[in-house]
Design an enzyme around this catalytic site. Structure first.
Site, PDB file in Angstrom:
ATOM      1  N   THR B 182     -29.349   3.228 -17.137  1.00 42.44           N
ATOM      2  CA  THR B 182     -29.380   4.429 -18.346  1.00 42.44           C
ATOM      3  C   THR B 182     -29.301   5.900 -18.327  1.00 42.44           C
ATOM      4  O   THR B 182     -29.388   6.611 -16.772  1.00 42.44           O
ATOM      5  CB  THR B 182     -31.092   4.617 -18.748  1.00 42.44           C
ATOM      6  OG1 THR B 182     -31.827   3.302 -19.581  1.00 42.44           O
ATOM      7  CG2 THR B 182     -30.531   5.875 -19.498  1.00 42.44           C
ATOM      8  N   GLU B 264     -27.699   5.249  -5.856  1.00 40.05           N
ATOM      9  CA  GLU B 264     -28.895   4.349  -4.579  1.00 40.05           C
ATOM     10  C   GLU B 264     -28.216   3.485  -4.421  1.00 40.05           C
ATOM     11  O   GLU B 264     -27.184   2.372  -5.029  1.00 40.05           O
ATOM     12  CB  GLU B 264     -30.175   4.459  -5.050  1.00 40.05           C
ATOM     13  CG  GLU B 264     -30.877   5.497  -6.264  1.00 40.05           C
ATOM     14  CD  GLU B 264     -31.251   5.761  -4.765  1.00 40.05           C
ATOM     15  OE1 GLU B 264     -31.443   5.240  -3.095  1.00 40.05           O
ATOM     16  OE2 GLU B 264     -32.158   6.630  -4.564  1.00 40.05           O
ATOM     17  N   ASN B 387     -32.143  -3.815  -7.164  1.00 36.06           N
ATOM     18  CA  ASN B 387     -32.489  -4.421  -8.111  1.00 36.06           C
ATOM     19  C   ASN B 387     -33.147  -5.735  -7.706  1.00 36.06           C
ATOM     20  O   ASN B 387     -33.339  -6.234  -8.885  1.00 36.06           O
ATOM     21  CB  ASN B 387     -30.508  -4.665  -9.146  1.00 36.06           C
ATOM     22  CG  ASN B 387     -30.179  -2.848  -9.277  1.00 36.06           C
ATOM     23  OD1 ASN B 387     -30.507  -2.571 -10.560  1.00 36.06           O
ATOM     24  ND2 ASN B 387     -29.813  -2.485  -8.221  1.00 36.06           N
ATOM     25  N   THR B 392     -41.190  -6.192 -10.602  1.00 31.13           N
ATOM     26  CA  THR B 392     -42.103  -6.829  -9.640  1.00 31.13           C
ATOM     27  C   THR B 392     -42.902  -5.982  -8.268  1.00 31.13           C
ATOM     28  O   THR B 392     -42.086  -5.012  -7.650  1.00 31.13           O
ATOM     29  CB  THR B 392     -41.472  -8.078  -9.482  1.00 31.13           C
ATOM     30  OG1 THR B 392     -40.909  -8.215  -8.347  1.00 31.13           O
ATOM     31  CG2 THR B 392     -41.646  -8.603 -10.495  1.00 31.13           C
TER      32      THR B 392
END
Lengths: 392, 392
Positions: B182, B264, B387, B392
């Site tokens: 995003t 990142e 990623n 989780t």
């Protein structure tokens, strides 16, 4: 190996010439049809094509092919005029030894891009391969080994019908062949088929099979699938031709799945079923967008049930749909139903991803009868390592 | 922070509401214009849009916007009817506190997809943000912090012209925002501009800036760039309007580059210059294909001078060209000239990739005057780790 059915009239070889850095690795393959074979080819759609793609494409379809010669370790791509001359010379060496015209010989290569072919090695190695060509499974296994790059195993598929046999072998792609995702496939049959028929049959067989696997979407400069049909007598027609086309498609499908299964660095084979789109092409477009999303592939690697990445990849695929027209299951777990997220146990879905080498996404649309099954794999640390350091 | 020029008449806040798992992290931002502002927006092209995208898009362009409210940590995407009601309610809370109509408030979100917004938190947090809104750089810094996800720093850009100031802040994308890449951008100015003019200006500014960065090509459900212009008096026209458009584009360009720089997990900022294509659009298509090739990006990570991957990515981009119409340099090293590979020292080119955080590819075509500058980054182990394990 002993279960392969082999078509009559073909001989194979895979020899060690010294193209590869590993000293004992087979690197030149030949496939010979002793009688003239109808031949068809389907090639990469990359604007930057390897020289052997240019050479083979210009020679197909034809009625009288006699051989295919393949080298691994060097793609002969982005090599300019010299590369074209070298690819033609590879075919000419085979033609001289076999006793046919160079145009009757097809050529393919896979490996690093942008390096001139070491022709001294090929001048010595190709005659050795032609001389070694034999019928039978051990020789076909040698050829299947000689076309591999970073594949971990050979891929062979075979189907026997009443009147003919169709056998193919393949290498690649993508993670398996980090340098360019090159996919090569060679299919032989002793059916009698006209060359314009097999061109059409091959084209239609490749679309739902080799064109429905992807690792990272990087279309190779060298992708090549060739089909040789050396049967004689009255060519197949009508229902028998349709049956033959189905057999070719089955062989292609098995080879394609074997390629996806052998993706180096991958922990998971991901099968994406898309149904209910307006067309099969729409289903394939959606499946391909999902298959090529690094975010989807890393989530599977990490067993992260981050299903929004799958839905959003469908959303940017370019196919028009509304959210309420889509439902998604990951394995047996329905997570998104007609545009609404369903409550789910994250640990359970994470466990499904973690504990199954083969995982499945089912996307169900309410738009029509289109469908596609597409194979891909996860994106792992091993993939990054393999591809970060390939030529150096 | 002290060097930012800020437009008159805007107030900002970024507060901690508890949406994020980190206890002290700012997660709700508001931008307030005390007088009605002309407002424009450019949004994701994903068919699967977040609820705030639907809500804001329907309200733009307009002449009388008063505020923007943004939350981070939850994308409010794939959340069905409830998500739409929640996005509208976010705007309504601001409107009630500020004293305007809900339609005068725009809304944006970024974070995980498919989870309902925790409205109890937002019902308490948004009024706190509205109450805290102040003019000045510290307040703008708070707002710029509150929209971040995995960004390592805020991105602010500002330009002062004689008659007005344009200031923007942004977050994202892609590696920076692993959940969906995003990108959010908010640009404020005290220029007097009509709403239909700024809609066009914003659209044209986004194309060569925010639309020319990519990490993995996964188009977000939430991408949003909003521009508020609260100046009064006679609106800018003709040359002054063109100058204003240039200023907006400069601010967008600086923010876009800052996003790519802060990717990142990335070790390298890769700048792709494509020149000499038939059109700017062709140049962008080619640059984007290269920028999104996992094989190109892993090669840069591994300092592998495997330039064939760059040329072949250009080849499958869909733009028609012949190999002899293309030359490629990696940094100062010309490797491929009009379709011919040039001899090069692999260690030297590998050293260039290894020793420069910013690396450049120059693709020169001989087809026309089209050009594009595109930013991306390398694909690293850190990207896979980030990623693989996001939700989780």
């Amino acid at each position: 190996m002993e279960n392969w059915n082999l078509p009559a009239g073909f001989r194979y070889a895979g020899v060690v010439s010294g193209l590869r850095s590993e000293p004992d690795r087979r690197d030149i393959a030949v496939i010979v049809s002793d009688t003239p074979a109808a031949a068809a080819g389907v090639f990469t759609q990359n604007r930057v094509c390897a020289a052997p793609v240019h050479v083979s494409r210009a020679r197909l379809p034809r009625k009288d092919a006699h051989a295919i010669v393949i080298c691994s370790g060097n793609a002969n791509a982005c090599t300019g005029e010299q590369g074209m001359a070298d690819a033609r010379r590879m075919a000419e060496i085979v033609a001289n030894d076999f006793g046919c015209s160079p145009e009757q010989v097809l050529v393919a290569s896979t490996g690093v891009i942008g390096r001139p072919l070491p022709m001294a090695i090929l001048e010595a190695g190709i005659p050795k391969a032609v001389a070694a060509a034999k019928a039978g499974a051990p020789a076909l296994s040698d050829a299947a080994h000689a076309i591999l790059t970073t594949d971990t195993r050979i891929k062979v598929a075979s189907r026997k019908a009443a009147a003919y046999t169709v056998t193919g072998f393949a290498k690649g792609a993508a993670m398996i062949g980090p340098n360019m995702a090159t996919m090569l496939g060679f299919i032989m049959t002793d059916a009698a088929v006209e060359s314009h028929d097999i061109q059409q049959i091959l084209k239609e067989a490749v679309e739902p099979t080799f064109n429905c696997i992807s690792v990272e979407g990087h279309t190779s400069t060298n992708d090549t699938v060739l089909l040789l049909a050396n049967g004689h007598g009255f060519p197949l027609r009508d229902e028998l031709l349709d049956e033959f086309a189905g057999t070719v498609r089955e062989v292609c499908a098995e080879l394609a799945r074997k390629i996806a299964e052998d993706a180096e660095g991958a922990n998971h084979l991901i099968t994406i079923h898309v149904v209910g789109t307006r067309s099969d092409a729409d289903a394939r477009t959606i499946a391909k967008a999902i298959a090529e999303s690094a975010l989807v592939k890393t989530a599977v690697f990490g067993a992260d049930p981050n299903w929004g990445r799958i839905v959003s990849a469908a959303g940017y695929s370019g196919v028009a749909f509304e959210e309420h027209e889509l439902s998604l299951s990951v394995g047996p777990h329905l997570l998104y139903e007609k545009g609404r997220p369903l409550p789910f146990d994250a640990a359970t879905v994470s466990g499904y991803l973690k504990n199954n080498r083969e995982v499945t996404f089912d996307l169900t649309f309410t738009l029509g009868g289109g469908r596609c099954t597409f194979y891909t794999c996860d994106l792992t640390h091993e993939y990054v390592t393999l591809n970060a350091d390939y030529t150096t």
